[in-house]
Design an enzyme around this catalytic site. Structure first.
Site, PDB file in Angstrom:
ATOM      1  N   THR A  90       0.849  -1.187   0.000  1.00  0.00           N
ATOM      2  CA  THR A  90       0.000   0.000   0.000  1.00  0.00           C
ATOM      3  C   THR A  90       0.884   1.236   0.000  1.00  0.00           C
ATOM      4  O   THR A  90       1.776   1.356   0.821  1.00  0.00           O
ATOM      5  CB  THR A  90      -0.892  -0.026   1.268  1.00  0.00           C
ATOM      6  OG1 THR A  90      -1.818  -1.102   1.123  1.00  0.00           O
ATOM      7  CG2 THR A  90      -1.633   1.283   1.462  1.00  0.00           C
ATOM      8  N   HIS A 117      -6.923 -11.114  -0.126  1.00  0.00           N
ATOM      9  CA  HIS A 117      -6.198 -10.643   1.067  1.00  0.00           C
ATOM     10  C   HIS A 117      -6.867 -11.237   2.305  1.00  0.00           C
ATOM     11  O   HIS A 117      -7.870 -10.721   2.790  1.00  0.00           O
ATOM     12  CB  HIS A 117      -6.230  -9.126   1.105  1.00  0.00           C
ATOM     13  CG  HIS A 117      -5.230  -8.501   2.029  1.00  0.00           C
ATOM     14  ND1 HIS A 117      -4.586  -9.207   3.022  1.00  0.00           N
ATOM     15  CD2 HIS A 117      -4.742  -7.231   2.090  1.00  0.00           C
ATOM     16  CE1 HIS A 117      -3.755  -8.383   3.663  1.00  0.00           C
ATOM     17  NE2 HIS A 117      -3.830  -7.186   3.112  1.00  0.00           N
ATOM     18  N   ASN A 137      -2.525  -5.282  13.337  1.00  0.00           N
ATOM     19  CA  ASN A 137      -3.887  -4.770  13.488  1.00  0.00           C
ATOM     20  C   ASN A 137      -4.621  -5.433  14.643  1.00  0.00           C
ATOM     21  O   ASN A 137      -5.815  -5.718  14.567  1.00  0.00           O
ATOM     22  CB  ASN A 137      -4.677  -4.879  12.173  1.00  0.00           C
ATOM     23  CG  ASN A 137      -4.248  -3.812  11.174  1.00  0.00           C
ATOM     24  OD1 ASN A 137      -3.994  -2.677  11.560  1.00  0.00           O
ATOM     25  ND2 ASN A 137      -4.134  -4.183   9.908  1.00  0.00           N
ATOM     26  N   ASN A 159      -3.181 -10.026   7.772  1.00  0.00           N
ATOM     27  CA  ASN A 159      -2.940  -8.730   8.425  1.00  0.00           C
ATOM     28  C   ASN A 159      -4.127  -8.082   9.132  1.00  0.00           C
ATOM     29  O   ASN A 159      -4.208  -6.861   9.241  1.00  0.00           O
ATOM     30  CB  ASN A 159      -2.342  -7.740   7.406  1.00  0.00           C
ATOM     31  CG  ASN A 159      -0.982  -8.208   6.918  1.00  0.00           C
ATOM     32  OD1 ASN A 159      -0.361  -9.076   7.534  1.00  0.00           O
ATOM     33  ND2 ASN A 159      -0.518  -7.658   5.809  1.00  0.00           N
ATOM     34  N   TYR A 161      -7.380  -7.874   8.452  1.00  0.00           N
ATOM     35  CA  TYR A 161      -8.507  -7.271   7.727  1.00  0.00           C
ATOM     36  C   TYR A 161      -9.712  -8.219   7.758  1.00  0.00           C
ATOM     37  O   TYR A 161      -9.698  -9.218   8.473  1.00  0.00           O
ATOM     38  CB  TYR A 161      -8.062  -6.866   6.324  1.00  0.00           C
ATOM     39  CG  TYR A 161      -6.949  -5.840   6.398  1.00  0.00           C
ATOM     40  CD1 TYR A 161      -7.183  -4.597   6.994  1.00  0.00           C
ATOM     41  CD2 TYR A 161      -5.655  -6.126   5.961  1.00  0.00           C
ATOM     42  CE1 TYR A 161      -6.162  -3.659   7.127  1.00  0.00           C
ATOM     43  CE2 TYR A 161      -4.626  -5.189   6.091  1.00  0.00           C
ATOM     44  CZ  TYR A 161      -4.889  -3.956   6.678  1.00  0.00           C
ATOM     45  OH  TYR A 161      -3.884  -3.035   6.824  1.00  0.00           O
TER      46      TYR A 161
HETATM   47  C1  LIG Z   1       4.590   0.345   2.984  1.00  0.00           C
HETATM   48  C2  LIG Z   1       3.994  -1.016   3.185  1.00  0.00           C
HETATM   49  C3  LIG Z   1       2.755  -1.303   2.651  1.00  0.00           C
HETATM   50  C4  LIG Z   1       2.204  -2.593   2.758  1.00  0.00           C
HETATM   51  N1  LIG Z   1       1.007  -2.863   2.173  1.00  0.00           N
HETATM   52  C5  LIG Z   1       0.520  -4.134   2.158  1.00  0.00           C
HETATM   53  C6  LIG Z   1      -0.642  -4.463   1.407  1.00  0.00           C
HETATM   54  O1  LIG Z   1      -1.232  -3.620   0.708  1.00  0.00           O
HETATM   55  N2  LIG Z   1      -1.079  -5.741   1.467  1.00  0.00           N
HETATM   56  C7  LIG Z   1      -0.449  -6.694   2.212  1.00  0.00           C
HETATM   57  O2  LIG Z   1      -0.894  -7.850   2.243  1.00  0.00           O
HETATM   58  N3  LIG Z   1       0.677  -6.410   2.902  1.00  0.00           N
HETATM   59  C8  LIG Z   1       1.176  -5.161   2.879  1.00  0.00           C
HETATM   60  N4  LIG Z   1       2.362  -4.879   3.526  1.00  0.00           N
HETATM   61  C9  LIG Z   1       3.144  -5.982   4.094  1.00  0.00           C
HETATM   62  C10 LIG Z   1       4.177  -6.450   3.064  1.00  0.00           C
HETATM   63  O3  LIG Z   1       3.553  -7.029   1.920  1.00  0.00           O
HETATM   64  C11 LIG Z   1       5.132  -7.508   3.657  1.00  0.00           C
HETATM   65  O4  LIG Z   1       4.368  -8.547   4.192  1.00  0.00           O
HETATM   66  C12 LIG Z   1       6.028  -6.936   4.752  1.00  0.00           C
HETATM   67  O5  LIG Z   1       6.626  -5.717   4.343  1.00  0.00           O
HETATM   68  C13 LIG Z   1       7.132  -7.939   5.127  1.00  0.00           C
HETATM   69  O6  LIG Z   1       7.912  -8.245   3.981  1.00  0.00           O
HETATM   70  P1  LIG Z   1       9.378  -7.592   3.765  1.00  0.00           P
HETATM   71  O7  LIG Z   1      10.167  -7.922   5.006  1.00  0.00           O
HETATM   72  O8  LIG Z   1       9.935  -8.245   2.544  1.00  0.00           O
HETATM   73  O9  LIG Z   1       9.187  -6.113   3.635  1.00  0.00           O
HETATM   74  C14 LIG Z   1       2.905  -3.596   3.452  1.00  0.00           C
HETATM   75  C15 LIG Z   1       4.144  -3.281   4.029  1.00  0.00           C
HETATM   76  C16 LIG Z   1       4.708  -2.027   3.893  1.00  0.00           C
HETATM   77  C17 LIG Z   1       6.072  -1.743   4.460  1.00  0.00           C
END
Ligand SMILES: Cc1cc2nc3c(=O)[nH]c(=O)nc-3n(C[C@H](O)[C@H](O)[C@H](O)COP(=O)(O)O)c2cc1C
Length: 361
Positions: A25, A174, A234, A177, A179
């Site tokens: 996001t 989805h 959340n 997290n 939701y």
């Molecule tokens: C800026 C940001 C936005 C995110 N938006 C979403 C999202 O829209 N949907 C989702 O399932 N997870 C979202 N996440 C979680 C990420 O998809 C991911 O699970 C999390 O960053 C851990 O992975 P990483 O260590 O590779 O960053 C978001 C995380 C960040 C940092």
């Protein structure tokens, strides 16, 4: 030995490598939730990913919980997304849309007619909502009536159809997290006494109904599911997550989903999952297993080599490294992402992270 740079097939989707861009996001689609040229550029810059999972996108206005997130509801939103998918396809990439209903993680200012956000039960989450006028405390949501739930399932079906019209290669449900779907699954948020609450079977019902609706449009072979069984994100909790998610994954078998996408641990935080056995999910699932959360090159390569995953989703690394696949392949250093520009704003911190080498024009 399997590694990140080998192709893989997820259902009907062929990936040239196993480096997936996780849904992120970014709150950059304006008040009307319509993607535009800047969003198309951002995703096209990242088209060398084996697969892009586009950011969570509301299936209805009721499903929105953050300012400036995109929708897949109106004609303008569909047309906006079409620019994005065309741009990614021109660069040779593949892109899925993540279908989102936030449930209680919202605020009346984002809801139709200023209504209360909806949830399985009227339990207020800890924390604050990101609204157009800044952060505001969460409110106590309204518990959905049983007879409202079919309407939400229809919203998922319509959104799935709209995603097809917008040119996506498939969709991800989805379920992670904290939701709406996750709120129904876990007993910390679901205290219903109807057929959607109580037993694990009942709490899994909404997930299965949504999966049935979405796969009626896309087939299982172009549908994935994301879950985060051990994440407190959340304000989530469950009394027996292993039994819950073992059951949910086994119950999905008839849909032949392309992949199961699992956030291992606390989303964006510790990979310590309190003893949760993710491999039990992998064994119970017939499709591909996509792992996420805190992966770097060595962790990812080890997971693939040891057969613990079929693909790895990277989130934050993709924000600041549009050419992440090439950097991982060559062992080049990764640029650090800047948290201040994660959500909202303009090109800065969005499309201005450079690739190491630019293609000749
Ligand atoms: C800026 C940001 C936005 C995110 N938006 C979403 C999202 O829209 N949907 C989702 O399932 N997870 C979202 N996440 C979680 C990420 O998809 C991911 O699970 C999390 O960053 C851990 O992975 P990483 O260590 O590779 O960053 C978001 C995380 C960040 C940092």
């Amino acid at each position: 030995m399997t590694d990140l740079f080998q192709p893989v097939r997820l259902g009907a989707i062929d990936l040239p490598n196993r480096v997936v861009m996780a849904p992120l996001t970014r709150s950059r689609t304006g008040s009307a939730g319509i993607p535009g040229p800047m969003n198309a550029t951002y995703y096209a810059q990242r088209a060398t990913a084996g697969l892009i999972i586009a950011e969570a996108t509301q299936i209805s206005q009721q499903g929105q919980g953050y300012a400036y997130t995109p929708g897949i509801v109106t004609e303008q939103q569909i047309a906006g997304w079409r620019q994005v998918t065309d741009a990614v396809h021109r660069e040779g990439g593949r892109i899925l849309l993540q279908l989102w209903h936030v449930g209680r993680i919202s605020h009346p200012s984002l809801q139709p007619d200023g209504a209360l956000p909806v949830a399985p039960s009227a339990i207020k989450p800890e924390g604050q909502a990101f609204t157009e006028s800044g952060f505001a405390p969460f409110v106590t949501p309204r518990a959905l009536e049983t007879d409202e739930i079919p309407g939400i399932v229809e919203d998922y079906r319509r959104a799935a159809r709209n995603a097809k019209e917008a040119g996506f290669d498939g969709v991800e449900i989805h379920g992670a997290n904290g939701y709406l779907i996750d709120q129904f699954l876990r007993d910390g948020t679901n205290q219903r006494t109807d057929r959607y609450g109580g037993s694990i079977e009942n709490r899994t019902r909404l997930l299965l109904e949504v999966t049935k609706a979405v796969t009626s449009v896309w087939g299982g072979e172009r549908t994935g599911l994301r879950i985060s069984p051990a994440s407190p994100a959340n304000d989530m909790r469950d009394s027996n997550p292993q039994a819950l998610f073992d059951h949910a994954v086994a119950a999905l078998a008839p849909f032949n989903l392309a992949y199961l996408h699992v956030v291992e641990g606390a989303t964006g935080g510790s990979r310590d999952a309190g003893g949760f056995d993710f491999q039990a999910l992998r064994r119970a699932f017939s499709g591909a297993y996509m792992a996420n959360n805190g992966y770097d090159l060595p962790l990812a390569q080890a997971a693939l080599a040891e057969g613990r995953a079929d693909a790895i989703a990277f989130g934050r690394p993709f924000i600041s490294n549009p050419d992440l696949v090439e950097r991982l392949r060559t062992g080049a250093p990764l640029a650090q992402s800047q948290k201040e520009t994660f959500y909202g704003g303009d090109e800065h911190g969005y499309t201005d992270y450079p690739a190491l080498t630019r293609k000749a024009a």
